[in-house]
Design a protein around this motif. Structure first.
Motif, PDB file in Angstrom:
ATOM      1  N   ASP A 252       0.826  -1.211   0.000  1.00 49.11           N
ATOM      2  CA  ASP A 252       0.000   0.000   0.000  1.00 49.11           C
ATOM      3  C   ASP A 252       0.858   1.258   0.000  1.00 49.11           C
ATOM      4  OD1 ASP A 252      -2.276  -1.540   0.010  1.00 49.11           O
ATOM      5  OD2 ASP A 252      -2.645  -1.329   2.173  1.00 49.11           O
ATOM      6  N   LEU A 253       1.963   1.227   0.749  1.00 46.91           N
ATOM      7  CA  LEU A 253       2.764   2.444   0.914  1.00 46.91           C
ATOM      8  C   LEU A 253       3.675   2.714  -0.273  1.00 46.91           C
ATOM      9  CD1 LEU A 253       3.407   4.756   2.896  1.00 46.91           C
ATOM     10  CD2 LEU A 253       5.251   3.342   3.814  1.00 46.91           C
ATOM     11  N   VAL A 254       4.352   1.691  -0.793  1.00 51.41           N
ATOM     12  CA  VAL A 254       5.348   1.934  -1.856  1.00 51.41           C
ATOM     13  C   VAL A 254       4.959   1.325  -3.204  1.00 51.41           C
ATOM     14  CG1 VAL A 254       7.247   2.208  -0.215  1.00 51.41           C
ATOM     15  CG2 VAL A 254       6.749  -0.062  -1.142  1.00 51.41           C
ATOM     16  N   GLY A 255       3.878   0.583  -3.236  1.00 50.21           N
ATOM     17  CA  GLY A 255       3.368   0.102  -4.519  1.00 50.21           C
ATOM     18  C   GLY A 255       4.034  -1.134  -5.069  1.00 50.21           C
ATOM     19  N   ILE A 256       4.931  -1.756  -4.278  1.00 46.56           N
ATOM     20  CA  ILE A 256       5.588  -2.980  -4.746  1.00 46.56           C
ATOM     21  C   ILE A 256       5.585  -3.999  -3.620  1.00 46.56           C
ATOM     22  CG2 ILE A 256       7.078  -1.785  -6.419  1.00 46.56           C
ATOM     23  CD1 ILE A 256       9.379  -2.115  -4.448  1.00 46.56           C
ATOM     24  N   VAL A 279       0.059   8.672  -0.986  1.00 47.05           N
ATOM     25  CA  VAL A 279      -0.817   7.722  -0.313  1.00 47.05           C
ATOM     26  C   VAL A 279      -1.679   8.470   0.702  1.00 47.05           C
ATOM     27  CG1 VAL A 279      -0.866   5.705   1.196  1.00 47.05           C
ATOM     28  CG2 VAL A 279       0.872   5.886  -0.595  1.00 47.05           C
ATOM     29  N   PRO A 280      -2.986   8.210   0.743  1.00 52.21           N
ATOM     30  CA  PRO A 280      -3.827   8.888   1.740  1.00 52.21           C
ATOM     31  C   PRO A 280      -3.498   8.429   3.163  1.00 52.21           C
ATOM     32  CG  PRO A 280      -5.086   7.227   0.552  1.00 52.21           C
ATOM     33  CD  PRO A 280      -3.768   7.325  -0.132  1.00 52.21           C
ATOM     34  N   VAL A 281      -3.337   9.385   4.067  1.00 51.68           N
ATOM     35  CA  VAL A 281      -3.061   9.094   5.471  1.00 51.68           C
ATOM     36  C   VAL A 281      -3.909  10.014   6.340  1.00 51.68           C
ATOM     37  CG1 VAL A 281      -0.676   8.369   5.005  1.00 51.68           C
ATOM     38  CG2 VAL A 281      -1.142  10.757   5.613  1.00 51.68           C
ATOM     39  N   ARG A 282      -3.996   9.671   7.609  1.00 48.30           N
ATOM     40  CA  ARG A 282      -4.718  10.516   8.560  1.00 48.30           C
ATOM     41  C   ARG A 282      -3.750  10.956   9.651  1.00 48.30           C
ATOM     42  NH1 ARG A 282      -9.641  12.156   9.413  1.00 48.30           N
ATOM     43  NH2 ARG A 282     -10.365  12.687  11.513  1.00 48.30           N
ATOM     44  N   VAL A 283      -3.751  12.268   9.937  1.00 47.49           N
ATOM     45  CA  VAL A 283      -2.850  12.831  10.936  1.00 47.49           C
ATOM     46  C   VAL A 283      -3.368  12.503  12.337  1.00 47.49           C
ATOM     47  CG1 VAL A 283      -1.787  14.923  11.846  1.00 47.49           C
ATOM     48  CG2 VAL A 283      -2.150  14.686   9.384  1.00 47.49           C
ATOM     49  N   GLU A 284      -2.537  11.815  13.109  1.00 46.45           N
ATOM     50  CA  GLU A 284      -2.888  11.473  14.489  1.00 46.45           C
ATOM     51  C   GLU A 284      -2.363  12.508  15.479  1.00 46.45           C
ATOM     52  OE1 GLU A 284      -4.609   8.704  15.603  1.00 46.45           O
ATOM     53  OE2 GLU A 284      -5.028   8.088  13.546  1.00 46.45           O
ATOM     54  N   SER A 285      -1.196  13.080  15.187  1.00 44.92           N
ATOM     55  CA  SER A 285      -0.634  14.110  16.066  1.00 44.92           C
ATOM     56  C   SER A 285       0.349  14.966  15.291  1.00 44.92           C
ATOM     57  CB  SER A 285       0.056  13.483  17.286  1.00 44.92           C
ATOM     58  OG  SER A 285       1.221  12.775  16.896  1.00 44.92           O
ATOM     59  N   ARG A 286       0.590  16.171  15.821  1.00 45.86           N
ATOM     60  CA  ARG A 286       1.519  17.122  15.190  1.00 45.86           C
ATOM     61  C   ARG A 286       2.316  17.805  16.287  1.00 45.86           C
ATOM     62  NH1 ARG A 286       1.365  22.571  14.896  1.00 45.86           N
ATOM     63  NH2 ARG A 286       2.502  23.590  13.188  1.00 45.86           N
ATOM     64  N   GLN A 287       3.644  17.900  16.094  1.00 44.14           N
ATOM     65  CA  GLN A 287       4.511  18.620  17.027  1.00 44.14           C
ATOM     66  C   GLN A 287       5.441  19.535  16.247  1.00 44.14           C
ATOM     67  OE1 GLN A 287       6.103  16.646  20.759  1.00 44.14           O
ATOM     68  NE2 GLN A 287       5.863  14.851  19.441  1.00 44.14           N
ATOM     69  N   HIS A 325      12.187   8.037  -0.671  1.00 44.19           N
ATOM     70  CA  HIS A 325      13.248   7.027  -0.703  1.00 44.19           C
ATOM     71  C   HIS A 325      12.886   5.919   0.281  1.00 44.19           C
ATOM     72  CE1 HIS A 325      17.304   5.319  -0.984  1.00 44.19           C
ATOM     73  NE2 HIS A 325      17.297   5.227   0.325  1.00 44.19           N
ATOM     74  N   PHE A 326      13.141   4.677  -0.096  1.00 43.26           N
ATOM     75  CA  PHE A 326      12.897   3.563   0.816  1.00 43.26           C
ATOM     76  C   PHE A 326      13.942   2.489   0.570  1.00 43.26           C
ATOM     77  CE2 PHE A 326      10.373   2.559  -2.950  1.00 43.26           C
ATOM     78  CZ  PHE A 326      10.655   1.227  -3.187  1.00 43.26           C
ATOM     79  N   ARG A 327      13.969   1.529   1.502  1.00 42.19           N
ATOM     80  CA  ARG A 327      14.988   0.486   1.427  1.00 42.19           C
ATOM     81  C   ARG A 327      14.453  -0.782   2.086  1.00 42.19           C
ATOM     82  NH1 ARG A 327      20.468   0.215   0.790  1.00 42.19           N
ATOM     83  NH2 ARG A 327      21.595  -1.361   1.995  1.00 42.19           N
ATOM     84  N   PHE A 328      14.719  -1.929   1.466  1.00 46.14           N
ATOM     85  CA  PHE A 328      14.400  -3.207   2.080  1.00 46.14           C
ATOM     86  C   PHE A 328      15.636  -3.729   2.818  1.00 46.14           C
ATOM     87  CE2 PHE A 328      11.074  -3.223  -1.234  1.00 46.14           C
ATOM     88  CZ  PHE A 328       9.972  -3.505  -0.437  1.00 46.14           C
ATOM     89  N   VAL A 329      15.395  -4.202   4.049  1.00 47.22           N
ATOM     90  CA  VAL A 329      16.502  -4.675   4.897  1.00 47.22           C
ATOM     91  C   VAL A 329      16.106  -6.010   5.506  1.00 47.22           C
ATOM     92  CG1 VAL A 329      17.212  -2.303   5.446  1.00 47.22           C
ATOM     93  CG2 VAL A 329      15.631  -3.522   6.970  1.00 47.22           C
ATOM     94  N   ASP A 330      17.095  -6.650   6.174  1.00 41.42           N
ATOM     95  CA  ASP A 330      16.812  -7.886   6.886  1.00 41.42           C
ATOM     96  C   ASP A 330      15.916  -7.588   8.092  1.00 41.42           C
ATOM     97  OD1 ASP A 330      18.405  -9.333   5.154  1.00 41.42           O
ATOM     98  OD2 ASP A 330      20.209  -9.082   6.393  1.00 41.42           O
ATOM     99  N   ASN A 331      14.889  -8.380   8.265  1.00 45.16           N
ATOM    100  CA  ASN A 331      13.992  -8.209   9.393  1.00 45.16           C
ATOM    101  C   ASN A 331      14.526  -9.009  10.586  1.00 45.16           C
ATOM    102  OD1 ASN A 331      11.892  -7.727  11.125  1.00 45.16           O
ATOM    103  ND2 ASN A 331      10.481  -9.167  10.146  1.00 45.16           N
ATOM    104  N   ASP A 332      15.224  -8.318  11.493  1.00 46.31           N
ATOM    105  CA  ASP A 332      15.802  -8.992  12.657  1.00 46.31           C
ATOM    106  C   ASP A 332      15.082  -8.634  13.944  1.00 46.31           C
ATOM    107  OD1 ASP A 332      16.652  -6.368  12.660  1.00 46.31           O
ATOM    108  OD2 ASP A 332      18.735  -6.811  13.173  1.00 46.31           O
ATOM    109  N   PHE A 333      13.870  -8.124  13.835  1.00 42.17           N
ATOM    110  CA  PHE A 333      13.073  -7.858  15.032  1.00 42.17           C
ATOM    111  C   PHE A 333      12.497  -9.155  15.581  1.00 42.17           C
ATOM    112  CE2 PHE A 333      12.244  -3.194  13.872  1.00 42.17           C
ATOM    113  CZ  PHE A 333      13.221  -2.773  14.752  1.00 42.17           C
TER     114      PHE A 333
END
Length: 333
Positions: A252-256, A279-287, A325-333
């Motif tokens: 949804d976010l990056v289209g791939i 992408v449509p988003v809704r603002v939850e908070s602003r600082q 800009h985005f990047r795919f990384v190893d998911n080590d969580f």
């Protein structure tokens, strides 16, 4: 910069406390004269590593070399290292000059040589005028300089810093780290710096090793770790990137599609930008944070953090963001 520091290497160093593994097979290669930071959350083993290099903690296994010489079995007093502690460890009943010269007195250096080295060390940190002052009369930043002068006075090949700026307020911490970096560059000593503050590590370091659970996850130049992390943990810890692991949310976010189930999507907060085609988003908070505005927005089931330059106030809670800009990384969580 004239380099006077040592080449520090550790090989498969391990340290346990009872059943707890504090440092697990740690190997490092720190070039002479460099500023190297160990960065990680509390309990990851970074301070234990520093204390093993200093000789304050024994190794269960492994080796520590300085300029190719194995110092693993040497006592702290016989190692060409000096430590700057978090609480400075200054003697309150002594003057600045006596504090700076204390380590030299313990080493039985001649009094005339002590006077010379104390003067030189205080000149390096711009504290000569305070030589006869009690350390209790100094500010936190001035005490930090005295602690650094004391370390420099013994003419070490490696200076070890255990979160030395954590007791300072924000403005003084920023000023002191600039001074610290300039001094380190001027005297050319190898410096190993422990911190949990990623901004501090990036501002000071030539190289950073990110630690987790006693191991090094990644290490390299600050800008490389920030822009091109290899793991979700490093991306999140170093700069607080948005990390997405849900396949649908990523699409949804990056289209791939993500390249595999063991991968995560990393998007830096500054790489989410307002765009009519986003992408449509809704603002939850602003600082409003001064030079940037931080938005927390919801995209589907995901909460994302965006940093927008200046005083940005969206006209509605519903807006659109594009990913620059985005990047795919190893998911080590």
């Amino acid at each position: 910069m004239e380099v006077h520091g040592a080449h520090v290497q550790t090989f498969d160093v391990r340290r346990t406390f009872g059943g707890l593994v504090a440092v697990d097979g740690l190997t490092l290669d720190i070039p002479p004269g460099s500023f190297f930071s160990l960065l990680g959350p509390s309990g990851c083993g970074k301070s234990t590593t520093l204390r093993m290099v200093a000789g304050f903690e024994p190794l269960d296994s492994g080796r520590i070399l300085l300029d190719g010489t194995d110092i693993s079995g040497l006592s702290a007093r016989k190692r060409p290292t000096a430590m700057v502690f978090q609480n400075y460890a200054l003697f309150p009943h002594m003057t600045v000059g006596r504090n700076v010269g204390y380590g030299l007195s313990v080493r039985r250096v001649a009094k005339s040589e002590i006077r010379k080295r104390v003067q030189d060390a205080l000149e390096r940190v711009d504290m000569v005028e305070y030589q006869d002052s009690p350390v209790t009369s100094l500010s936190g930043g001035q005490q930090q300089r005295v602690a650094l002068a004391r370390a420099v006075a013994v003419e070490p090949k490696v200076i070890l810093f255990d979160e030395p700026l954590s007791n300072l307020d924000v403005a003084l911490r920023h000023q002191t780290r600039r001074e610290l970096k300039a001094l380190q560059h001027r005297i050319g000593l190898t410096s190993i710096y422990v911190t949990h503050d990623q901004e501090e590590a990036m501002a000071l370091s030539d190289r950073i090793a990110v630690m987790r659970a006693g191991r090094i996850v990644e290490w390299g130049k600050p800008e490389d770790l920030y822009r091109e992390p290899q793991s979700a943990f490093v991306a999140s810890f170093l700069g607080g990137a948005n990390v997405l692991t849900d396949a649908r949310s990523i699409k949804d976010l990056v289209g791939i599609d993500r390249p595999g189930p063991d991968k995560a999507l990393v998007v830096r907060a500054e790489d989410l930008v307002p765009s009519p085609d986003g992408v449509p988003v809704r603002v939850e908070s602003r600082q409003f944070l001064g030079f940037v505005t931080e938005l927390v927005v919801r995209s589907g089931e995901e909460l994302l953090r965006a940093l927008i330059p200046g005083a940005y106030n969206p006209s509605s809670d519903d807006m659109r963001l594009s990913v620059r800009h985005f990047r795919f990384v190893d998911n080590d969580f």
